[in-house]
Design a protein around this motif. Sequence first.
Motif, PDB file in Angstrom:
ATOM      1  N   HIS A  24      -0.069  37.142   9.423  1.00 42.96           N
ATOM      2  CA  HIS A  24      -1.004  38.104   8.854  1.00 42.96           C
ATOM      3  C   HIS A  24      -0.879  39.429   9.584  1.00 42.96           C
ATOM      4  CE1 HIS A  24      -3.801  37.968  12.225  1.00 42.96           C
ATOM      5  NE2 HIS A  24      -3.545  36.682  12.272  1.00 42.96           N
ATOM      6  N   HIS A  25      -1.489  40.433   9.032  1.00 37.59           N
ATOM      7  CA  HIS A  25      -1.433  41.775   9.609  1.00 37.59           C
ATOM      8  C   HIS A  25      -2.824  42.376   9.760  1.00 37.59           C
ATOM      9  CE1 HIS A  25       2.969  42.263   9.194  1.00 37.59           C
ATOM     10  NE2 HIS A  25       2.796  41.393   8.217  1.00 37.59           N
ATOM     11  N   LEU A  26      -3.824  41.546   9.963  1.00 41.08           N
ATOM     12  CA  LEU A  26      -5.183  42.059  10.026  1.00 41.08           C
ATOM     13  C   LEU A  26      -5.399  43.042  11.166  1.00 41.08           C
ATOM     14  CD1 LEU A  26      -7.197  38.856   9.113  1.00 41.08           C
ATOM     15  CD2 LEU A  26      -6.829  40.873   7.706  1.00 41.08           C
ATOM     16  N   TYR A  27      -4.666  42.890  12.258  1.00 36.59           N
ATOM     17  CA  TYR A  27      -4.835  43.816  13.378  1.00 36.59           C
ATOM     18  C   TYR A  27      -4.432  45.235  12.995  1.00 36.59           C
ATOM     19  CZ  TYR A  27       0.183  43.384  13.967  1.00 36.59           C
ATOM     20  OH  TYR A  27       1.525  43.397  13.757  1.00 36.59           O
ATOM     21  N   GLN A  28      -3.665  45.379  11.932  1.00 38.29           N
ATOM     22  CA  GLN A  28      -3.196  46.704  11.524  1.00 38.29           C
ATOM     23  C   GLN A  28      -4.289  47.548  10.860  1.00 38.29           C
ATOM     24  OE1 GLN A  28       0.315  46.209   9.142  1.00 38.29           O
ATOM     25  NE2 GLN A  28       1.514  45.406  10.840  1.00 38.29           N
ATOM     26  N   VAL A  72      -7.998  42.733  18.372  1.00 42.27           N
ATOM     27  CA  VAL A  72      -7.500  41.950  17.237  1.00 42.27           C
ATOM     28  C   VAL A  72      -8.663  41.300  16.495  1.00 42.27           C
ATOM     29  CG1 VAL A  72      -6.039  40.008  16.560  1.00 42.27           C
ATOM     30  CG2 VAL A  72      -5.261  41.593  18.331  1.00 42.27           C
ATOM     31  N   TYR A  73      -9.610  40.768  17.234  1.00 43.32           N
ATOM     32  CA  TYR A  73     -10.786  40.143  16.635  1.00 43.32           C
ATOM     33  C   TYR A  73     -11.566  41.147  15.770  1.00 43.32           C
ATOM     34  CZ  TYR A  73     -15.461  38.150  16.236  1.00 43.32           C
ATOM     35  OH  TYR A  73     -16.664  37.704  15.755  1.00 43.32           O
ATOM     36  N   LEU A  74     -11.853  42.311  16.326  1.00 52.18           N
ATOM     37  CA  LEU A  74     -12.620  43.304  15.591  1.00 52.18           C
ATOM     38  C   LEU A  74     -11.861  43.830  14.376  1.00 52.18           C
ATOM     39  CD1 LEU A  74     -14.228  45.224  18.578  1.00 52.18           C
ATOM     40  CD2 LEU A  74     -15.375  43.675  16.978  1.00 52.18           C
ATOM     41  N   SER A  75     -10.573  44.062  14.512  1.00 51.09           N
ATOM     42  CA  SER A  75      -9.799  44.560  13.367  1.00 51.09           C
ATOM     43  C   SER A  75      -9.685  43.497  12.278  1.00 51.09           C
ATOM     44  CB  SER A  75      -8.427  45.057  13.801  1.00 51.09           C
ATOM     45  OG  SER A  75      -7.648  44.023  14.326  1.00 51.09           O
ATOM     46  N   VAL A  89     -12.849  43.707  10.315  1.00 54.89           N
ATOM     47  CA  VAL A  89     -12.775  44.854   9.398  1.00 54.89           C
ATOM     48  C   VAL A  89     -11.894  44.512   8.201  1.00 54.89           C
ATOM     49  CG1 VAL A  89     -11.943  47.223   9.150  1.00 54.89           C
ATOM     50  CG2 VAL A  89     -13.249  46.576  11.172  1.00 54.89           C
ATOM     51  N   GLY A  90     -10.762  43.851   8.480  1.00 56.40           N
ATOM     52  CA  GLY A  90      -9.821  43.483   7.414  1.00 56.40           C
ATOM     53  C   GLY A  90     -10.406  42.479   6.467  1.00 56.40           C
TER      54      GLY A  90
END
Length: 110
Positions: free
Chosen positions: A66-70, A103-106, A109-110
């Motif tokens: 996944h790319h949620l941190y982006q 990473v958790y917070l992004s 948001v994602g």
Amino acid sequence: MSTLLIKNAKNIITMDGQRNQYPGGSLYIEGQGIKAIGTELPYDTADRIIDARGHIVYPGLINTHHHLYQTFTRNIPLAQDCSLFDWLLTLYEIWRHLHPQDVYLSALVG
């Protein structure tokens, strides 16, 4: 062999040929295999029990990429309107400094 009971799921969504669903269902696992799935399982004990009330269960679905941190870096001006290689060079320098909380917070948001 370890056992796991996931019970009271809001819904269990299978991806079998009939796309069966089990609202309020439970899932019983022995070792690495699903032994039973349904709304009235004969199992009430296991080595580990998870109450999945309010959650949807997708047996066998494993998110390996996944790319949620982006989400935190999608509006960086230097990474806008550039080639893929330049985009990667710009953002890799930022991503390599991310901490677990970032990473958790992004992901939230994602």
